[in-house]
Design a protein around this motif. Sequence first.
Motif, PDB file in Angstrom:
ATOM      1  N   ASN A 393       0.982  -1.294  -0.341  1.00 54.85           N
ATOM      2  CA  ASN A 393       0.433   0.086   0.191  1.00 54.85           C
ATOM      3  C   ASN A 393       1.082   1.315   0.085  1.00 54.85           C
ATOM      4  N   PHE A 394       0.494   2.339  -0.832  1.00 50.38           N
ATOM      5  CA  PHE A 394       1.358   3.784  -0.569  1.00 50.38           C
ATOM      6  C   PHE A 394       0.368   4.580  -1.635  1.00 50.38           C
ATOM      7  N   GLN A 395       0.308   5.955  -1.193  1.00 47.43           N
ATOM      8  CA  GLN A 395      -0.291   6.513  -1.455  1.00 47.43           C
ATOM      9  C   GLN A 395       0.621   8.003  -2.443  1.00 47.43           C
ATOM     10  N   THR A 396      -0.100   8.351  -3.726  1.00 44.97           N
ATOM     11  CA  THR A 396      -0.192   9.298  -4.780  1.00 44.97           C
ATOM     12  C   THR A 396       0.318  10.777  -3.915  1.00 44.97           C
ATOM     13  N   ASP A 397       1.599  11.882  -5.348  1.00 46.15           N
ATOM     14  CA  ASP A 397       1.402  12.297  -4.324  1.00 46.15           C
ATOM     15  C   ASP A 397       0.118  13.880  -3.911  1.00 46.15           C
ATOM     16  N   ASN A 398      -0.004  14.754  -3.884  1.00 46.25           N
ATOM     17  CA  ASN A 398      -1.281  15.622  -4.106  1.00 46.25           C
ATOM     18  C   ASN A 398      -2.105  15.873  -4.874  1.00 46.25           C
ATOM     19  N   THR A 399      -0.901  15.496  -6.204  1.00 44.04           N
ATOM     20  CA  THR A 399      -2.152  16.052  -7.625  1.00 44.04           C
ATOM     21  C   THR A 399      -2.082  14.223  -8.168  1.00 44.04           C
ATOM     22  N   GLY A 400      -1.661  13.615  -7.466  1.00 39.59           N
ATOM     23  CA  GLY A 400      -2.359  11.770  -7.905  1.00 39.59           C
ATOM     24  C   GLY A 400      -1.182  11.338  -8.460  1.00 39.59           C
ATOM     25  N   SER A 401       0.037  11.869  -8.867  1.00 34.60           N
ATOM     26  CA  SER A 401       0.898  11.146  -9.586  1.00 34.60           C
ATOM     27  C   SER A 401       1.970  10.448  -8.297  1.00 34.60           C
ATOM     28  N   PHE A 402       2.761   9.376  -9.050  1.00 33.79           N
ATOM     29  CA  PHE A 402       3.318   8.493  -8.251  1.00 33.79           C
ATOM     30  C   PHE A 402       4.204   8.093  -8.725  1.00 33.79           C
ATOM     31  N   SER A 403       5.033   6.974  -7.947  1.00 34.23           N
ATOM     32  CA  SER A 403       6.456   6.095  -9.057  1.00 34.23           C
ATOM     33  C   SER A 403       6.755   4.908  -8.078  1.00 34.23           C
ATOM     34  N   ILE A 404       7.647   3.745  -8.404  1.00 36.14           N
ATOM     35  CA  ILE A 404       6.922   2.606  -8.246  1.00 36.14           C
ATOM     36  C   ILE A 404       8.824   2.629  -8.888  1.00 36.14           C
ATOM     37  N   SER A 405       9.332   2.193  -8.267  1.00 29.59           N
ATOM     38  CA  SER A 405      11.323   1.373  -7.688  1.00 29.59           C
ATOM     39  C   SER A 405      11.264  -0.039  -8.577  1.00 29.59           C
ATOM     40  N   SER A 406      12.335  -0.373  -8.898  1.00 27.09           N
ATOM     41  CA  SER A 406      12.908  -1.372  -9.061  1.00 27.09           C
ATOM     42  C   SER A 406      12.301  -2.340  -8.422  1.00 27.09           C
ATOM     43  N   ASP A 407      12.701  -2.556  -7.216  1.00 25.32           N
ATOM     44  CA  ASP A 407      12.670  -3.333  -5.735  1.00 25.32           C
ATOM     45  C   ASP A 407      11.559  -3.487  -5.805  1.00 25.32           C
ATOM     46  N   MET A 408      10.516  -2.880  -6.211  1.00 28.82           N
ATOM     47  CA  MET A 408       8.802  -3.273  -5.554  1.00 28.82           C
ATOM     48  C   MET A 408       8.592  -3.988  -6.707  1.00 28.82           C
ATOM     49  N   ILE A 409       9.207  -4.465  -7.607  1.00 29.59           N
ATOM     50  CA  ILE A 409       8.200  -4.951  -9.224  1.00 29.59           C
ATOM     51  C   ILE A 409       8.979  -6.086  -9.582  1.00 29.59           C
TER      52      ILE A 409
END
Length: 636
Positions: A393-409
């Motif tokens: 579980n994680f959250q976007t920033d206040n504008t809905g943007s997010f990123s996924i790092s290499s170690d997560m996938i």
Amino acid sequence: MKTLASWLLSLLLFTFHSNAQQLKQIVETISEKFINYSKSHADAALFLHTNKSIFQAGESIWATAYLLNIELEDSLKYNTLMLCLVDPVIKKSFAPQKFAIINGIAQVGLTIPDTLPSGDYVLTAYTNAYAEGKHEKIFKQVVTIRSNTTTFRKTITGTDKKLTAHTYEKEGYKVALAQPKGEDSIITAINIPGSPQNILLCYHDLKKSLEVLAVQMKNTFGQLKIANTGLRPGLQKIELLNTDQKILSDTLFWKEPETIKVKLEIDSAIHSLRSNCHCRISIQDASGKPISAMFSISCSLSKTILPTLPDIRKYYYFEQFLPPSFQIPFYWDYQTTIDSINTLQGIGNWIEADTIAEKSTPFTPITGQVFQNGRKPKRPVSILLLGGTTPVNFQTDNTGSFSISSDMIRSINTSFYVTISGGDNLESYEIQLNSSTDTLNDQIASQPFIFPIPPGNSPPQLYNMPVMEDKTITLKAVTVKSAPNSADFNFGVPFFDKDCNAYVCNHDVWMCTANPVSLHTLTKPIPGKKYFDPKTNTYILYKGCPQDYEPPKFMKSISPIWYAAQFHAPDYRQEKITIPQTNTTIYWNHLMRNNDDGKASFNFYTNDLPGIYKCVIQGITDKGPFCVTKTFEVVK
């Protein structure tokens, strides 16, 4: 940065000014420029050892990726290997995949799409360092792909473009070298026109190590003997500079690497079908002392291995320094290669380069944007990443943007999904993903690719899938007649798994109901790939299941960073396989290490395809890389 002052053994007609403040500042400036240039370039050189050169659509390209020129502690910043197949004619990339790099090694199992047309392609590879803005050389290898559904189209045209010999010399300035036999030193002879003057002598390994010596000429000619112990073996370069830091003359020279003696033995030069091959390898230095090594092993039908298969020694010592459009001739030796690549001036004109700050933007394979009712939200949105051992579980920033790092996938055989977490009216949300590697692949595909003519203007059949003899193979009342230009069978009946419960066993056997499941590694089937169904004794074409298709707008699928699956070779003592096995690669080992005695052994079974096979072993030691090959014949 060390200087050569402590290594000065003899000096004729020179006076060394170690205390001259002006020369000292110039030396420091030159060293700083080289350091900044090196920081802007990737430390490592990427090399891939693939199992062969010619593939069938639907097959896997097995490979081991090595990061050369790098220490183990420095390899931690390399975490992701990106690969794709590029059609150099239409300049489009296909089959992009990512693999995990661990301790400078990546294990690759890239599946070629069944729908890919026949032709010549460029297997292209780079690391997260390139994605982060480093000047990393992209690894490229030509592979030929055959398809049962399309006519072969030759896309790679040869060129006789070669590196021309050239040494930079300005207005009578010249630097020449001699290497005394049996000594780890070089004698530098310098000619200058006019009156004596201050000069700077730089020599480096074209990568990241530089030595600088400031001297004053008392005459227009002089010789200097210096110990060459500070740089790595291989290709090196000396440059003569004036106090304005302009190159006056330069030349390449070769520091002989330590000898690596590699011996590969196969128990017999001739084997029968489905026989066990026992192999031994020993790795020693010139004195017979064992050398510790890591290496990958491939044994494939010799006709599927072209002269273009990259050689790790050639790449390590030469090709990593060359412009992308140049390659060393297929048949080469060290001295003639050195004589032909004097186009390299100042390691990419490093002396004229501006100060370059090292980029530190981490590689982010996936970025995304959440929309609600077509607009960016004004508050964080909860996101759920599915597919790993536990949901994240994680959250976007206040504008809905997010990123996924290499170690997560990172995954062995599981795809990932990202979805809106909880809340009402999920249909009002939409997730849009951006892959940084897709843009890079498109940019790389648009680059020109020049490929040299094979030795002796080899005929086009070198690029063709090897033609199998029209023979009949009989095994336990199962008769299969081989087809020209193909070692594989036709596609079978399409199958769609509506319940998503299907699995695949070793050797592409569907559900393996005819054998004990405990003897097999179970994996998820790949849409578009064919598998043998032991229930019907026929082949099926897997068309996927609902999970393989596009999810709703509030959920997106993500391609993982793979840990490559292991190559499965049949063990006929343990498994009863009645269908003919005709894979052109009969053994592949991603990574093997020798023991304290410098020795290692491995064994494998031949299959039902007769012919000449070649085993290729490529690897690395602390004394440099090595490559060894051995052939044997399989007969009926």
